[in-house]
Design an enzyme around this catalytic site. Sequence first.
Site, short mmCIF file in Angstrom:
data_model
loop_
_atom_site.label_atom_id
_atom_site.label_comp_id
_atom_site.label_asym_id
_atom_site.label_seq_id
_atom_site.Cartn_x
_atom_site.Cartn_y
_atom_site.Cartn_z
N TYR A 53 14.31 19.23 -19.10
CA TYR A 53 13.66 18.26 -18.15
C TYR A 53 13.36 17.24 -18.56
O TYR A 53 12.78 16.95 -19.66
CB TYR A 53 12.30 19.21 -17.70
CG TYR A 53 12.59 19.40 -16.39
CD1 TYR A 53 12.71 18.64 -15.31
CD2 TYR A 53 12.45 20.98 -15.96
CE1 TYR A 53 12.72 19.20 -13.87
CE2 TYR A 53 12.42 21.30 -14.61
CZ TYR A 53 12.79 20.66 -13.65
OH TYR A 53 12.94 21.08 -12.39
N GLU A 55 12.40 14.24 -16.11
CA GLU A 55 12.06 13.31 -14.86
C GLU A 55 11.57 12.05 -15.51
O GLU A 55 10.59 11.97 -16.41
CB GLU A 55 10.91 14.23 -14.07
CG GLU A 55 11.40 15.46 -13.38
CD GLU A 55 10.44 15.87 -12.77
OE1 GLU A 55 9.36 15.51 -12.92
OE2 GLU A 55 10.71 16.79 -11.67
N ASP A 199 30.92 1.40 -1.51
CA ASP A 199 30.88 2.85 -1.84
C ASP A 199 32.23 2.96 -2.57
O ASP A 199 33.27 3.22 -1.72
CB ASP A 199 30.61 3.85 -0.75
CG ASP A 199 30.77 5.33 -1.42
OD1 ASP A 199 31.30 5.51 -2.46
OD2 ASP A 199 30.38 6.26 -0.56
N THR A 225 31.02 8.13 -7.20
CA THR A 225 31.16 9.23 -7.51
C THR A 225 31.54 9.06 -8.99
O THR A 225 32.25 8.22 -9.29
CB THR A 225 31.97 10.33 -7.01
OG1 THR A 225 33.16 9.73 -6.73
CG2 THR A 225 31.32 10.67 -5.38
N LYS A 228 36.12 11.33 -9.32
CA LYS A 228 37.42 11.20 -8.59
C LYS A 228 38.16 10.23 -9.65
O LYS A 228 38.52 10.93 -10.56
CB LYS A 228 37.15 10.49 -7.17
CG LYS A 228 36.30 11.43 -6.27
CD LYS A 228 35.90 10.87 -5.09
CE LYS A 228 35.01 12.02 -4.22
NZ LYS A 228 34.56 11.32 -3.25
N ARG A 234 31.39 16.18 -12.01
CA ARG A 234 30.95 15.80 -10.76
C ARG A 234 29.50 15.22 -10.92
O ARG A 234 28.57 15.56 -11.75
CB ARG A 234 30.46 17.17 -10.01
CG ARG A 234 31.68 18.19 -10.01
CD ARG A 234 31.82 19.31 -9.26
NE ARG A 234 31.86 18.63 -7.74
CZ ARG A 234 33.27 18.16 -7.52
NH1 ARG A 234 34.30 18.28 -8.16
NH2 ARG A 234 33.37 17.75 -6.22
C1 LIG Z 1 33.57 11.68 -2.30
C2 LIG Z 1 32.65 10.66 -1.58
C3 LIG Z 1 31.37 10.60 -1.51
C4 LIG Z 1 30.50 11.93 -1.74
O1 LIG Z 1 30.56 12.63 -2.94
P1 LIG Z 1 29.83 13.91 -3.20
O2 LIG Z 1 29.83 13.96 -4.80
O3 LIG Z 1 30.85 15.01 -2.62
O4 LIG Z 1 28.48 13.96 -2.45
C5 LIG Z 1 30.89 9.42 -0.86
N1 LIG Z 1 31.23 8.43 -0.53
C6 LIG Z 1 32.64 8.59 -0.77
C7 LIG Z 1 33.28 7.39 -0.14
C8 LIG Z 1 33.59 9.57 -1.08
O5 LIG Z 1 34.69 9.53 -1.16
#
Ligand SMILES: *Cc1c(COP(=O)(O)O)cnc(C)c1O
Length: 417
Positions: A53, A55, A199, A225, A228, A234
Amino acid sequence: MPLTADNCPDPQLMAILRKELRRQRFKLEMIASENFVSEAVLRIGASVFTNKYSEGYPGNRYYGGCENADELESLCQARVRKIFGCEHVNVQPHCGSSANMAAFFSVLQPGDAILGMSLAHGGHLTHGAPVSFSGRLFKTEFYGVREDTELIDYDELAAKAEAGRPKMIIAGGSAYPRVIDFDKFREVADRAKAFLMVDMAHFAGLVAAGLFPSPIPKADIVTTTTHKTLRGPRGGLILCRKSLAKLIDDQIFPGVQGGPLMHVVAAKAAALGEALEPEFIDYQRQVVKNAQRLAVNLIDAGFRLVSGGTDTHLILVDLRSKNLTGACAEKALDQAGITANKNAVPFDRQNYAITSGLRLGTAALTTRGFKEEDMDKVAEFIVEALRHHGEDGRLNKIRQRVEEFTQAFPLYPNLEF
Ligand SMILES: *Cc1c(COP(=O)(O)O)cnc(C)c1O
């Protein structure tokens, strides 16, 4: 040490893991939001840090025994700053959605207006869709793409920003295959006196490699994220200027999360270490080359691609002229050993559970070592499977050929369950 029947006491669970490893090895993974982490990232993600932990933030924790967690988190932060050239980063978001939630909460109040890209045109659920927290808590407006070019309609964006006076404008999405003009977004945001959030979940790896315009100098907040194109575990990240650092950090913890997943932070640091190596740029270049080669093949076979092609790792196939739905295409590919997902195309008349599109990505296959000529073969499999959708015998035969083909690209050869 690999998990084997001898050292794993749970055969029921082992059987599931073994099946999943087989699935990943013998199918063609073309979901645009997926990738394969390196074996090092995989192992580091399974470390003793899962027990800890921590935090709070380095040097300021709510628990004792955090000296190693401090060192780990600081290292992870330093690597993000080095790769993306940002002033501040929070490496604790459990996923992209919680990164976005914290980013919103840092500068917005419930009821404030946000302007994001329409989900139906390639945006993301968390950018204001009614079924997401973002749509429930904020007043939402959307921009989309032009019907003729299928590129972001910057005039519509400017008009909606002018009329709706959003407090935040969001750029980025999940099914937009082209580069984004962040200068334009900045200009519109400045005129509307709105925060600009980018994003970059899908294209973060390309940004890291210098193959996609960097949003960092233009945006107030950048979220992503890590799993990807960036090819980490993840998870999520929030990048921002120093002036917003405290607001962001306070919203990740205690705002929306509790203790960080330090084993995942360790895996993020490992993946970011890989992203700092020169081979990472070669990898990302190959990802784009492979997507473009796949695009050419599909166009030659008579398929229409949204916006006519791609600048990135993903392509969106418009199946309307083929009298085929996205759901039907997804199923046919699955039967043929190819994993992808149905996806709405702009101005789609089908509902979201059916759709008229198919989203394909090359990040995962490129990690396995696929080059352009291999994409020719992949395109052949796809085209054949789509032509013969519904013909179980034919699709099964393709799956056997796919299985055989994948064996030339070993995945986690040292891993056994
Ligand atoms: C995949 C994605 C997310 C969310 O990601 P998670 O890890 O599944 O919550 C947010 N924004 C965009 C543009 C994405 O492609």
